[in-house]
Motif scaffolding. Structure first.
Motif, PDB file in Angstrom:
ATOM      1  N   ALA A   1       0.669  -1.193  -0.003  1.00 49.78           N
ATOM      2  CA  ALA A   1      -0.018   0.011  -0.185  1.00 49.78           C
ATOM      3  C   ALA A   1       0.948   1.098  -0.035  1.00 49.78           C
ATOM      4  CB  ALA A   1      -0.943  -0.046   1.123  1.00 49.78           C
ATOM      5  N   GLY A   2       2.174   1.280  -0.154  1.00 42.64           N
ATOM      6  CA  GLY A   2       2.780   2.299   0.023  1.00 42.64           C
ATOM      7  C   GLY A   2       3.222   2.893   1.339  1.00 42.64           C
ATOM      8  N   ASP A   3       2.862   2.192   2.294  1.00 44.72           N
ATOM      9  CA  ASP A   3       2.938   2.627   3.529  1.00 44.72           C
ATOM     10  C   ASP A   3       4.195   2.288   4.113  1.00 44.72           C
ATOM     11  OD1 ASP A   3       0.488   3.546   3.549  1.00 44.72           O
ATOM     12  OD2 ASP A   3      -0.293   1.657   4.113  1.00 44.72           O
TER      13      ASP A   3
ATOM     14  N   GLY B   1       7.331   1.214   2.355  1.00 44.06           N
ATOM     15  CA  GLY B   1       8.539   1.727   1.388  1.00 44.06           C
ATOM     16  C   GLY B   1       9.572   0.298   1.407  1.00 44.06           C
TER      17      GLY B   1
ATOM     18  N   CYS C   1       7.596   2.986  -5.108  1.00 43.39           N
ATOM     19  CA  CYS C   1       7.173   1.871  -4.325  1.00 43.39           C
ATOM     20  C   CYS C   1       6.897   0.793  -5.463  1.00 43.39           C
ATOM     21  CB  CYS C   1       6.012   2.092  -3.371  1.00 43.39           C
ATOM     22  SG  CYS C   1       6.445   2.967  -1.795  1.00 43.39           S
TER      23      CYS C   1
END
Lengths: 909, 282
Positions: free
Chosen positions: A46-48, A50, A62
């Motif tokens: 989710a790109g949270d 990295g 990402c």
């Protein structure tokens, strides 16, 4: 126009690949599964976090958020490509600074750092923090990562220490090479041939009955062959748990779920099929029940487990003296009520692993903190004798207590056992957060009192610890908390009770400190109240009341190596300077107020008055290879390195001579669980004894005296002393059952004495001690808090490896800061890493570690545990600093801005 | 395998959209987090291969920001001080990784109440250009955003560009974001403020607050109070009753509603202090 996309051309690390790819697939998936470039890690999709950071045309993205179509025709650089791109010195810098602990975030950190360094070869710390702000790390507290990025190429690796000089040396971790190269193998990186992919069907309800529909018909309607397994397929006892008397959790629920995220079935299919399976349409009918979610209400609510009245799993108690009378006679008393939140471990590696059959043995390779417990519990569920289950711990991408419990082991084990085919499973972030254990939310009240001289005369403590749906480590928390809730202080009259109470929340289990960090928040708030009530300086108050050598604890024990007074003394000059600095700054600002606070810790190392032995085997092969069977799982904390250092000096050979045999249950004796800050102490002690035993054998073999220097020279063992050199050819010796020419195997179990009905006894043989000081700035108009600096003085008894010890301190402080300021897990609402917040690079203070060495008479070479101690004082120190700055007395954690502002207004009212 | 279209010109994209009603994808920083799947659920129309949609150009009427202009593009662009707030917001969107991929138009179409770009673009009087096979229409941004996760975009329409009128490119600006941590954080409250002055008087005041209502909102009462006022001590005009009526904050896991209103006022005050000449010099 619309390009033909049957094949995509990717240039990865300078190599062209033509991939028959689905253009909408995540680039991370293509890299890992199609190209087997598994250095790129996936932590959240989710790109949270990295962890999957790669460079596309030099810019960091990402990979989990990048459709592979967008990478086509562009240059993609992954961690595997960093050496060729000129970043080998960056990787070396990570190793040299101890910037990799568990290593799961390391590839993402390295790649993000490479993008920065390409544009700015000499970044400042602030620039490095900003560039790495999108990569989460749960182990290090970031300090050593920023050190590494800002000092690439500035110093060579120090020479490895010679024989006898390993303990105390600042050596880089022995298992760090693969972590910085991206070649470390975690559970998700294992892809046995022909493996089935396993996915779980989980409860969306906190509490419900359910009935399964026609699963065979559902499976038949899927686009390929799909296997379904339910509780009915489990061949053994469908129940597991960490403590034998409280085992209560089904691997797959039968008809009733007690928490959201509980698995009711698993589905297995080939990789090509599983993605197309419609799990949302799995045939199950739910009958939701009214859940018990509040710990107080649960004590009078519906029973979560029929055999646990009042939903109390267990209560622990320690009673000493006459606290009632002492409170009545006190000069000053203080009372507090404090509530803490569910805290998620938030390791960056979701649970993952693979299982397969080797003959009639089931092999499971997955991240874990407790391989032998995994083996025994999985064997029970699957109806196998323990010796037919082999656990090979994969590299573990963070654990912090949660990976002590089983997660996917019985699920993938069941599939492998039933089908004979290998099985893989990788939890999604949501699944990991919903289904695994948490830190216990605590609702605590307490009263403490002093005499007119400011000496503590009494303390009472009562806490309900929300243990959630299943027992997990709830009993340990309930027992540990009353033992530790006094803090490392003289409390002559004491009564403490802690209950582990079931609710339909997530199971609370082990999380770095087993409830003691929560109890310390209450205790240090009370002691701050008492210091203020006595008009005493908070540090002077604590120094006055600190346990001294020879004092009795609240359990009546007189431990050795009491280092709290020294730890507090070590803070004194920093405290004086910081308090003066804050006063000066506050004279100039009304909106931004500076504050300084402190708190102490103590923590017993190892199980509470229960056996927890470690066994170390050490041998030299006929060819002259020295092998240490190191069964303490290294989840990033450094056991592989520290245990080897201890063993090396006990044996008298250099660390460089050692080869490690990992904690594989078929190869290595049991060193117990990586928990309770026990490995440096307990396994370290076993390693010390085994090292000395092997040394004694080698000295006898070579007919040498105690002071002889040993060396391995090819297949010869060489002993030199004042009388000259003697040499024995190891291949001339008959090998033992393990194939060693000469070996030693030793077991150590901490000597403890059981607690009586009042909690009196000797629960631990070794304690660690420490105190931390927080400097914060509070925005009085917004309630925001920034921690500027932490000064941490910890008594380790003997520092085995300062580099790794600092890493533990910095990482513990990061978790303590999160506990204090931002972390609050709410089932169904924060099952991701953007609603559940852990500290980023930009949230961390400067950290100064001060190591105190008050040798422990029992610990190996005087050493004590450290891993959990380091986060216990952090949150209360920060809260006391907030109070010093603003007057706000925080009673509900985390101290989110709106809560701090409300507390500021209360204080001003 | 789902249908995945990646045309290189806008007309083809609009035809595909009209024919398929596909999910429009650009940076994918919101689309991928919404699924556990290994691939984007389709059909997908990926608009990142259309050169005409990316970049910032001057037009006769002001500035045009193409739909697939990324946050990193904004940070690197040479823009007047009125856009400082948008650059400040760009640096606070997620992380560097998100800024590399995430687009302005995606931020608008995702329509999160906490979208970092929206307050700034509102304070720049932004309009959106919606293109379809049947033509192009313009909407003010405030009319485009109709609610949380809701916009006025029809399924056959593409948000092709954002337009900033020349008049709104005047003045200096500031963006402040409040969250519970430094990076990768969803706002509790945020403020974008743009002040243009002439001869010591405020000629334009454009102030917007995000994460304190279903969509970010301008503060017309405060703007009226500021317009024409001396360009000093701007923060003195901030009162809660000039802010609260425009907002409808909620209680959530990040903060309660009362705090949000209070914090919004405080952030507006600080942004205006930063934009007040004599205090900036002090």
């Amino acid at each position: 126009m619309n390009r033909p996309l049957g094949t995509l051309n990717l240039t990865i690390n300078g190599t062209d690949h033509a991939i028959p790819a689905d253009p909408g697939r995540r680039l991370s998936e293509v890299l890992r599964e199609d190209l087997r470039l598994t250095g790129t890690k996936v932590g959240c999709d989710a790109g949270d976090c990295g962890a999957c950071t790669v460079l596309i045309d030099g810019a960091p993205v990402c990979a989990c958020l990048t459709p592979v179509a967008q990478a086509a025709g562009r240059r993609v650089t992954t961690v595997e490509g960093l050496p060729d791109a000129g970043f080998a010195p960056l990787q070396q810098s990570f190793l040299r600074h101890g910037a990799a602990q568990c290593g799961i975030c390391t590839p993402g950190m390295l790649v993000a750092a490479a993008a920065l360094l390409a544009a700015n070869p000499a970044p400042t710390r602030a620039e490095a923090e900003e560039a790495l702000g999108g990569v989460l790390c749960r182990c290090t507290g970031y300090a050593k990562i920023i050190d590494a990025v800002t000092s690439v190429g500035q110093a060579d690796l120090p020479a490895p220490p010679p024989a006898g000089a390993a303990v105390g040396a600042r050596i880089e971790r022995l298992d760090g090479g693969p972590k910085v190269a991206g070649t470390e193998r975690y559970g998700a990186d294992l892809a046995p041939e022909n493996a089935l992919i396993v996915r779980a069907i989980r409860s969306p309800h906190h509490a419900a009955r359910f009935t399964l529909g026609d699963t065979a018909a559902w499976a038949a309607a899927q686009p390929g062959p799909v296997l379904v397994f339910t509780a009915a397929d489990i061949p053994g006892d469908n129940v597991f748990g960490t403590i034998p008397a409280f085992v209560d959790q089904p691997a797959l629920a039968q008809s009733h779920v007690r928490m959201r995220g509980e698995a009711i079935a698993i589905v297995a299919a080939d990789p090509g099929t599983i993605e197309a399976v419609d799990l949302d349409a799995f045939p199950v009918t739910w009958q939701p029940e009214t859940p018990e979610l509040d710990v107080t209400a649960a004590r009078a609510g519906n029973l979560i487990h029929d055999n646990r009245p009042g939903n109390v799993l267990i209560a622990g108690k320690v009673h000493k003296g006459d606290p009632g009378a002492a409170l009545a006679a006190a000069s000053q008393t203080a009372t507090a009520r404090i509530e803490t939140a569910y805290v998620e471990h938030a390791y960056i590696e979701p649970e993952s692993g693979a299982a397969w059959m080797e003959g009639d043995t089931l092999v499971i390779e997955a991240g874990t903190q407790a391989p032998v417990m995994d083996r025994d519990d999985t064997a029970r569920v699957l109806g196998l004798p323990p010796d037919r289950v082999r656990i090979i711990p994969a590299a573990t991408g963070g654990g912090f207590g949660s990976k002590l419990d089983l997660s996917l082991q019985p699920l993938i084990g069941l599939v492998a056992l039933k089908t004979g085919r290998p099985a893989r499973m990788i939890y999604t972030r949501r699944e990991s957060m919903a289904s695994t254990t948490k830190r216990h939310p605590a609702r605590m009240t307490g009263t403490a009192a002093t005499d007119a001289d400011g000496r503590i005369t009494a303390m009472t403590f009562d806490g309900d610890f929300n243990t959630g749906a299943y027992a997990s480590w709830g009993p340990t928390v309930a027992v540990r908390v009353p033992v530790h809730a006094s803090g490392p202080y003289r409390v002559p009259n004491y009564h403490a009770t802690a209950r582990a109470v079931h609710t339909n929340g997530p199971s609370s289990g082990a999380f770095r400190g087993f409830g003691v960090p929560q109890a310390a928040i209450l205790q240090e708030t009370l002691f701050e109240d008492l210091a203020l009530a006595n008009a005493m300086d908070p540090l002077a108050f604590r120094r006055l009341n600190a346990l001294q050598q020879g004092d009795a604890t609240v359990c009546g024990q007189r431990p050795g190596g009491v280092g709290i007074a020294d730890s507090l003394a070590a803070l004194q000059p920093h405290w004086d300077a910081a308090r003066a600095r804050a006063a000066e700054l506050n004279a100039r600002s009304k909106t931004l107020r500076h504050g300084v606070g402190l708190a102490s810790c103590w923590y017993g190392c190892g199980n509470t008055a229960l056996p927890n032995p470690s066994t170390i085997r050490l041998g030299i092969t006929p060819e002259g290879a020295l092998r240490l069977h190191q069964g303490a799982t290294d989840i990033g904390q450094g056991a592989n390195t520290v245990i080897t250092q201890i063993c090396a000096d006990a044996l008298g050979l250099p660390v460089a001579a050692f080869g490690l045999v990992g904690p594989d249950t078929h190869l290595t004796p049991d060193c117990g669980k990586t928990s309770a800050s026990r490995q440096t102490y307990v396994t370290g002690k076993a390693a010390e004894i085994a090292g000395r035993a092997l040394r004694a054998r080698l000295l006898t073999l070579t007919n040498s005296g105690e002071d002889a220097a040993l060396a391995l020279d090819g297949a010869d063992i060489v002993a030199r002393d004042a009388h000259g050199e003697r040499r024995v050819r190891l291949s001339d010796l008959p090998p033992d059952a393990h194939g060693y020419a000469i070996a030693a195997e030793e077991t150590y179990d901490p000597p403890t004495r059981a607690l009586d009905e009042n909690g009196q006894g000797e629960p631990y043989a070794v304690y660690g001690w420490g105190a931390q000081m927080a400097e914060v700035v509070v925005d009085m108009a917004l309630g925001t808090v920034r921690v500027l600096r932490m000064t941490a003085a910890h008594d380790l008894g003997r520092v085995i490896n300062p580099l790794l010890a600092e890493g533990q301190v910095e990482g513990g402080i990061a978790q303590g800061l999160g506990l204090a300021l931002m972390e609050e897990y709410i089932p169904a609402r924060t099952e991701n890493l953007h609603d559940y917040l852990i500290p980023t690079t930009g949230d961390m203070p400067e950290i100064r570690s001060i190591f105190v060495e008050v040798a422990d008479p029992e610990g190996p070479m005087g050493a004590k545990g450290l891993g959990e101690h380091v986060l216990i004082p952090t949150a209360p120190a920060i809260l006391n600093a907030i109070r010093h700055a603003s007057g706000a007395r925080i009673t509900r954690l985390p101290a989110l801005p709106h809560r701090v502002l409300a507390a500021i207004r209360d204080a001003q009212a | 395998m789902t249908a995945y279209h990646r045309p290189t010109d806008l007309d083809a994209a609009l035809r595909l959209l009209a024919d398929t009603g596909a999910t429009v994808a650009a940076g994918c920083t919101d689309l991928f987090p919404a699924t556990d799947r290994r691939a984007l659920p389709g059909p997908v129309l990926d608009i990142t291969a259309i050169p005409a949609l990316r970049g910032i150009v001057a037009t006769p009427e002001g500035l045009r920001l193409g739909a697939t202009t990324t946050w990193t593009d904004v940070i690197r662009a040479d823009l007047p001080p009125a856009f400082d707030m948008l650059k400040e917001a760009a640096r606070e969107v997620g992380s560097v990784q998100i800024q590399t991929a995430g687009t302005l138009a995606g931020n608008l179409c995702n329509a999160s109440p906490a979208a970092d770009g929206v307050p700034c673009l509102l304070a720049l009087d932004a309009g959106v250009e919606l293109a379809s096979t049947t033509g192009t229409r313009r909407l003010p941004l405030s009319a485009f955003l109709t609610g949380p996760r809701q916009t006025a975009r029809r399924p056959d329409e593409l948000l092709a560009a954002i337009h900033i009128p020349a008049a709104a490119t005047a003045g200096r600006s500031r963006f402040l974001k409040l969250g519970a941590r430094k990076y990768l954080v969803i706002s509790i409250a945020m403020v974008a403020a743009r002040i243009a002055t002439d001869a010591g008087r405020v000629t334009q005041a454009a102030i917007a607050v995000g994460a304190c209502s279903a969509t970010a909102r301008r503060l017309p009462d405060l703007e009226r109070a500021l317009t024409g006022a001396p360009a000093t001590a701007l923060a003195a005009h901030v009162t809660e009753d000039r802010i609260a009526p425009a907002l409808s904050p909620i209680d959530d896991i990040r903060a309660d509603a009362a705090y949000r209103t209070h914090a919004a006022a405080e952030l507006v005050r600080r942004a205006l202090t930063d934009l007040s000449p004599q205090e900036a010099a002090a």
